[in-house]
Structures are given as structure tokens and as C-alpha cells.
Design a protein around this motif. Structure first.
Motif, PDB file in Angstrom:
ATOM      1  N   LYS A   1      -9.981 -59.147  59.446  1.00 12.70           N
ATOM      2  CA  LYS A   1      -8.551 -58.852  59.386  1.00 12.70           C
ATOM      3  C   LYS A   1      -8.074 -57.991  60.548  1.00 12.70           C
TER       4      LYS A   1
ATOM      5  N   SER B   1       2.564 -64.611  64.609  1.00  9.22           N
ATOM      6  CA  SER B   1       1.959 -63.505  63.871  1.00  9.22           C
ATOM      7  C   SER B   1       2.732 -62.236  64.185  1.00  9.22           C
TER       8      SER B   1
ATOM      9  N   SER C   1      -1.156 -57.654  62.240  1.00  7.70           N
ATOM     10  CA  SER C   1      -2.051 -58.772  62.549  1.00  7.70           C
ATOM     11  C   SER C   1      -2.923 -58.474  63.768  1.00  7.70           C
TER      12      SER C   1
ATOM     13  N   GLU D   1       0.591 -61.757  58.782  1.00  6.42           N
ATOM     14  CA  GLU D   1      -0.462 -62.328  59.622  1.00  6.42           C
ATOM     15  C   GLU D   1      -0.040 -63.678  60.183  1.00  6.42           C
ATOM     16  N   HIS D   2       0.709 -64.437  59.386  1.00  4.72           N
ATOM     17  CA  HIS D   2       1.152 -65.768  59.806  1.00  4.72           C
ATOM     18  C   HIS D   2       2.555 -65.998  59.260  1.00  4.72           C
TER      19      HIS D   2
END
Length: 294
Positions: free
Chosen positions: A103, A166, A170, A191-192
Motif C-alpha cells: 500500500k 490515483s 496512494s 488509490e484509484h
């Protein structure tokens, strides 16, 4: 209880780490992705078994052939942590599993240190992490001099689609921040994220940075009339990260992506940074061999 001697590794980032550690001969199975993606030529240059496709490929990050893995008699399987059913099935058969979940930057360091323990190369792992941290610290000393108001804004574009990016929290956000730039969506924790073009027009980034894309390059964005109003397009500041192997954001090669983006974002501050030399020095240090010209 002791270093693994027969490893099936179905995650490319982990496989990269194993080769950095010099433990590749302990690998008896790899991800199918190794044979059908751009990374193949790099591993082929380091390992004749991959060059001639002799290493079995019993799965990848989202699918495994349990029977094929068991037949290889591994004493360790490395797979994606979200493959929970596969993990349970392997452990039920008494096969140890190392599940990968990355992560952020600290997870990358932890993974290589863990792999050092699992392969019996603890000192080599510590050496690689120390080197990588020092490289990023070297860069950080230079980017620290760039005032926040002078940091160019960046829109990051994934290969899956022009509108996929992102944001805050992220790995990509870390990449942009470390390079002395600013992610246009850093205040959105995601993150996305899939956005619309109107939102990107509002952000109006100074740069567009593309993940490696075999089907598209910066000229496609520059020549797309839908994007012509963006500052980055008008100034032709659209860039694409190179082959995935060279700047994998989930390996210690993360440093090279940071250096590339630093030079793109702040060309005057980094005009002395020779990216080709940086690349070759990094590969030699991480893999212990000359990979020039691949």
C-alpha cells in the motif's frame, strides 16, 4: 524455520526482489505474466530458464492452478494477499504462503526484508533497503528547496484509461510529492479514482504523466482535441513512464520513477541529472549485473 529452497512466486514485484537478492535459483515457478508482458526480456537476460520458458507458470495475481503448484513441491508460495481461497487451500495442504500487500513505501521495504529472511539473504536485503532510502534522501534534499507555490501540478494517467488516476494516500501520490511536484487530486483520498474530463479541465495540470502503455503514447494525448485546452497539452508537457520493469512503483525501482518525474517537473533544478546513468547505476546496484541495452 529455514530458508526456502523451492519457491513458487506468482507476484512480479516479489520476483523482482528475489532476483535482487540473488536468490533466483531457489525459484521453481513464476507468474504467467512473466512470459507474456514487457518484463520478459529483462528476466530472460538474467535467467536462461525464463529465456527458454522452462520455468513452470502455474498462475498469476488473480488465478492459480492448485494442482500445478502442488506438483512443484514448493516449500514456499508467494501470492497476492487477496487470493484468500488459494491461500487457505495451500495452507490446508501444509504449504507455507507469503501473502503480498503493498500500500505504500514502507510496505515495499518490509517485503524485501521479509524476502531476505525467507531466502536466507538478510544482509543483502538490508543493504538494498539502505541504498534505496539513501537515493531518495539524496533527491529529497534537492526537492526541499522548491517552494510549495512553485511545485508544478501533475495529472497521473493509468494505462487502463485516460480518466483513471490515483489521488491522496496512494503510491502515485508519494511518487509525485517526492519528485517536487503536486498531485492535482492530492486532497481526495483514493488509490484509484475514475474522473470525468470536465474535472481534469478544472484542475488544468502543468504536466500529464502516463503509466507505461503499449497502445498509447504522449502524442496521442497531445493530438486529441478533447485535451487541447489543458496547459500540459498546450506546452507539450505530457510524459510516459518507460517499461514497467524499469520503474515499478511497487519495488525498490520506485526511486527511478521519482527521478524521472523530478526532471520532467523541474527541468532547471535537475538539468544535471543524467537519467540514463542513474538507470544503469540503479540496475547494477539492485541486480548486481549490467543490464544495459536490453
Amino acid at each position: 524455520q529455514k530458508p526456502a529452497k523451492r519457491i513458487v512466486c506468482l507476484i512480479e514485484s516479489a520476483l523482482s526482489g528475489i532476483y535482487m537478492l540473488g536468490a533466483e535459483q531457489q525459484v521453481v515457478g513464476v507468474s504467467a505474466n512473466i512470459y507474456n508482458s514487457s518484463v520478459h526480456k529483462w528476466y530472460a537476460a538474467m535467467d536462461d530458464r525464463i529465456r527458454h520458458k522452462k520455468l513452470p507458470a502455474p498462475g498469476n495475481w488473480d488465478f492459480i492452478s492448485l494442482e500445478s503448484i502442488v506438483a512443484l513441491k514448493p516449500d514456499l508460495v508467494i501470492i497476492w494477499s487477496q487470493q484468500t481461497e488459494a491461500i487457505a487451500s495451500l495452507e490446508k495442504r501444509g504449504i507455507p504462503v507469503y501473502a503480498v500487500m503493498l500500500k505504500g513505501q514502507e510496505d515495499i521495504y518490509k517485503e524485501i526484508l521479509d524476502l531476505g529472511i525467507l531466502t536466507g539473504r538478510v544482509h543483502r536485503a538490508a543493504e538494498l533497503v539502505k541504498y534505496s532510502k539513501l537515493e531518495l534522501e539524496r533527491l529529497a534534499k534537492r526537492t526541499a528547496a522548491i517552494a510549495p507555490v512553485n511545485r508544478p501540478s501533475v495529472y497521473y494517467m493509468w494505462a487502463q484509461g485516460n480518466l483513471e488516476t490515483s489521488c491522496g494516500g496512494s503510491t502515485v501520490n508519494d511518487l509525485i510529492r517526492m519528485s517536487g511536484a503536486r498531485n492535482v487530486c492530492e486532497k481526495i483520498p483514493s488509490e484509484h479514482l475514475v474522473v470525468n474530463l470536465e474535472r481534469i479541465l478544472t484542475w488544468n495540470p502543468d504536466l500529464i504523466v502516463m503509466w507505461f502503455n503499449e497502445r498509447k503514447n504522449p502524442s496521442d494525448i497531445i493530438n486529441d482535441p478533447q485535451w487541447r485546452y489543458l496547459k500540459a497539452v498546450k506546452n507539450q508537457r505530457v510524459y510516459e513512464l518507460p517499461d514497467v520493469f524499469l520503474c515499478d512503483l511497487w519495488t525498490l525501482k520506485f526511486q527511478y520513477a521519482v527521478k524521472m518525474l523530478a526532471k520532467w517537473a523541474n527541468p532547471q533544478q535537475f538539468k544535471d541529472l543524467d537519467l540514463e546513468k542513474e538507470q544503469q547505476a540503479m540496475l547494477k546496484k539492485l541486480y548486481g549485473r549490467n543490464l544495459k541495452g536490453i
